[in-house]
Design a protein around this motif. Structure first.
Motif, PDB file in Angstrom:
ATOM      1  N   LYS A   1      42.223  40.274  46.693  1.00 57.74           N
ATOM      2  CA  LYS A   1      42.910  39.197  45.944  1.00 57.74           C
ATOM      3  C   LYS A   1      42.079  37.942  45.692  1.00 57.74           C
ATOM      4  CE  LYS A   1      47.719  39.110  45.204  1.00 57.74           C
ATOM      5  NZ  LYS A   1      48.043  40.518  45.127  1.00 57.74           N
ATOM      6  N   GLY A   2      41.301  37.497  46.689  1.00 52.75           N
ATOM      7  CA  GLY A   2      40.560  36.237  46.537  1.00 52.75           C
ATOM      8  C   GLY A   2      39.332  36.345  45.634  1.00 52.75           C
TER       9      GLY A   2
ATOM     10  N   TRP B   1      42.369  47.892  35.737  1.00 57.98           N
ATOM     11  CA  TRP B   1      42.035  48.650  36.953  1.00 57.98           C
ATOM     12  C   TRP B   1      41.528  47.697  38.037  1.00 57.98           C
ATOM     13  CZ3 TRP B   1      38.272  53.499  36.777  1.00 57.98           C
ATOM     14  CH2 TRP B   1      38.402  54.222  37.972  1.00 57.98           C
ATOM     15  N   ILE B   2      40.692  46.713  37.623  1.00 60.41           N
ATOM     16  CA  ILE B   2      40.123  45.770  38.609  1.00 60.41           C
ATOM     17  C   ILE B   2      41.233  44.952  39.270  1.00 60.41           C
ATOM     18  CG2 ILE B   2      38.702  43.678  38.878  1.00 60.41           C
ATOM     19  CD1 ILE B   2      36.787  44.853  36.772  1.00 60.41           C
ATOM     20  N   PHE B   3      42.095  44.297  38.457  1.00 60.51           N
ATOM     21  CA  PHE B   3      43.061  43.405  39.148  1.00 60.51           C
ATOM     22  C   PHE B   3      44.182  44.190  39.818  1.00 60.51           C
ATOM     23  CE2 PHE B   3      46.926  43.032  36.648  1.00 60.51           C
ATOM     24  CZ  PHE B   3      46.560  43.264  35.327  1.00 60.51           C
ATOM     25  N   SER B   4      44.484  45.395  39.298  1.00 59.74           N
ATOM     26  CA  SER B   4      45.513  46.202  39.974  1.00 59.74           C
ATOM     27  C   SER B   4      44.993  46.764  41.300  1.00 59.74           C
ATOM     28  CB  SER B   4      45.958  47.355  39.079  1.00 59.74           C
ATOM     29  OG  SER B   4      46.572  46.850  37.931  1.00 59.74           O
ATOM     30  N   SER B   5      43.666  46.899  41.414  1.00 59.04           N
ATOM     31  CA  SER B   5      43.085  47.389  42.672  1.00 59.04           C
ATOM     32  C   SER B   5      43.322  46.403  43.800  1.00 59.04           C
ATOM     33  CB  SER B   5      41.571  47.614  42.504  1.00 59.04           C
ATOM     34  OG  SER B   5      41.339  48.651  41.584  1.00 59.04           O
ATOM     35  N   ALA B   6      43.420  45.106  43.437  1.00 57.97           N
ATOM     36  CA  ALA B   6      43.620  44.080  44.454  1.00 57.97           C
ATOM     37  C   ALA B   6      45.104  43.900  44.795  1.00 57.97           C
ATOM     38  CB  ALA B   6      43.030  42.755  43.972  1.00 57.97           C
TER      39      ALA B   6
ATOM     40  N   PRO C   1      36.773  36.228  42.759  1.00 59.76           N
ATOM     41  CA  PRO C   1      36.866  35.569  41.458  1.00 59.76           C
ATOM     42  C   PRO C   1      37.030  36.559  40.306  1.00 59.76           C
ATOM     43  CG  PRO C   1      34.964  34.747  42.695  1.00 59.76           C
ATOM     44  CD  PRO C   1      35.582  35.832  43.521  1.00 59.76           C
ATOM     45  N   ILE C   2      36.408  37.735  40.440  1.00 60.55           N
ATOM     46  CA  ILE C   2      36.476  38.723  39.347  1.00 60.55           C
ATOM     47  C   ILE C   2      37.916  39.212  39.129  1.00 60.55           C
ATOM     48  CG2 ILE C   2      35.901  40.736  40.793  1.00 60.55           C
ATOM     49  CD1 ILE C   2      34.403  41.878  38.411  1.00 60.55           C
ATOM     50  N   VAL C   3      38.712  39.178  40.193  1.00 53.17           N
ATOM     51  CA  VAL C   3      40.103  39.662  40.084  1.00 53.17           C
ATOM     52  C   VAL C   3      40.924  38.712  39.209  1.00 53.17           C
ATOM     53  CG1 VAL C   3      42.219  40.101  41.401  1.00 53.17           C
ATOM     54  CG2 VAL C   3      40.022  40.962  42.238  1.00 53.17           C
ATOM     55  N   GLY C   4      40.758  37.407  39.461  1.00 58.14           N
ATOM     56  CA  GLY C   4      41.456  36.408  38.643  1.00 58.14           C
ATOM     57  C   GLY C   4      40.983  36.478  37.192  1.00 58.14           C
ATOM     58  N   ALA C   5      39.671  36.615  37.015  1.00 57.84           N
ATOM     59  CA  ALA C   5      39.109  36.671  35.655  1.00 57.84           C
ATOM     60  C   ALA C   5      39.608  37.920  34.924  1.00 57.84           C
ATOM     61  CB  ALA C   5      37.588  36.669  35.725  1.00 57.84           C
ATOM     62  N   ALA C   6      39.676  39.027  35.657  1.00 57.22           N
ATOM     63  CA  ALA C   6      40.124  40.281  35.041  1.00 57.22           C
ATOM     64  C   ALA C   6      41.595  40.166  34.612  1.00 57.22           C
ATOM     65  CB  ALA C   6      39.937  41.445  36.013  1.00 57.22           C
TER      66      ALA C   6
END
Ligand code: HEM
Ligand code: HEM
Length: 178
Positions: free
Chosen positions: A132-133, A107-112, A135-140
């Motif tokens: 997109k930028g 859900w987190i990375f798809s939100s971006a 850090p939590i998105v990349g980690a997720a």
């Protein structure tokens, strides 16, 4: 061979059993969909279905954990003791944790991402406030892939343990969930 049959008539209640098997089917389907989505490209569009089913899994898991915390599970057979009992409990906590972490990271990375998170064409799931930028998105995204493999391994272990109880130890552990 251990053949203790104490508590043999007691099963998980019907809601717990239904949720266990519905979620097992949905999760195995979503793991397969996630791992095979590249291979299936051009054949069927897996990801919209994968996202919707992941959100459904999250909602059912939250309900299931609340149900589990407010109803009593049946006792384990008396011969399951010590490290085995602790191991079983740890594996179950691990499974519940992954049942939450997989959908939450997705859900987190798809939100971006630029695509909506549809729920089977009924409505769009709100996006979380990440871009997109972050850090939590990349980690997720990274975590989603790694935890997917960990989840698969734990499920294989869990199923092997259930089958060992049924066919080798011949106790009632599997029947309690059937
Ligand atoms: C229990 C639920 C879920 C499981 C078991 C699961 C599992 C997986 C797995 C194993 C992959 C392949 C990882 C890779 O090779 O990159 C994947 C990919 C993916 N998942 Fe999930 N997922 C779940 C929930 C979700 C949710 C709720 C969303 C979004 C709302 C989501 C979005 C995605 C996307 C967009 C991909 C493709 C990523 C890429 O190609 O880089 N997943 N999922
Ligand atoms: C995606 C697949 C699966 C997941 C995520 C899963 C998850 C879980 C969880 C979290 C529990 C703990 C229940 C509690 O709160 O006490 C549990 C119990 C159980 N599961 Fe599964 N399960 C899956 C598939 C299966 C399969 C395929 C089988 C049978 C071959 C199975 C057999 C059992 C049994 C017998 C129990 C009761 C164990 C006990 O009383 O200690 N599960 N499962």
């Amino acid at each position: 061979m251990a053949t203790t049959f104490d508590g043999q008539r007691e099963r998980y209640n019907s809601v717990a059993r239904a949720l266990h098997w519905i979620l097992a089917v949905l999760i195995i389907g979503n793991l397969a969909g996630g791992l095979l989505h590249d291979a299936l490209e051009g054949v069927i569009e897996v990801i919209p279905l994968h996202k919707a089913t992941g959100i459904l899994i999250l909602a059912l898991t939250v309900f299931r954990i609340m149900w589990r915390l407010t109803t009593r599970p049946p006792p384990l057979p008396g011969h399951v003791r010590g490290a085995e009992r602790v191991g079983a409990q740890a594996a179950h906590v691990g499974l519940y944790t992954l049942m939450l972490l997989l959908p939450i990271t997705g859900w987190i990375f798809s939100s971006a991402g630029k695509w909506p998170i549809g729920f089977y064409g009924l409505f769009d799931v709100p996006k979380l406030p990440f871009t997109k930028g972050d850090p939590i998105v990349g980690a997720a995204h990274e975590g989603h892939e790694i935890l997917g493999w960990v989840f698969l391994a734990l499920i294989v272990l869990h199923v092997a343990a259930a089958l060992r109880h049924h066919f080798i130890l011949k106790d009632n552990v599997l029947r309690r969930m059937a």
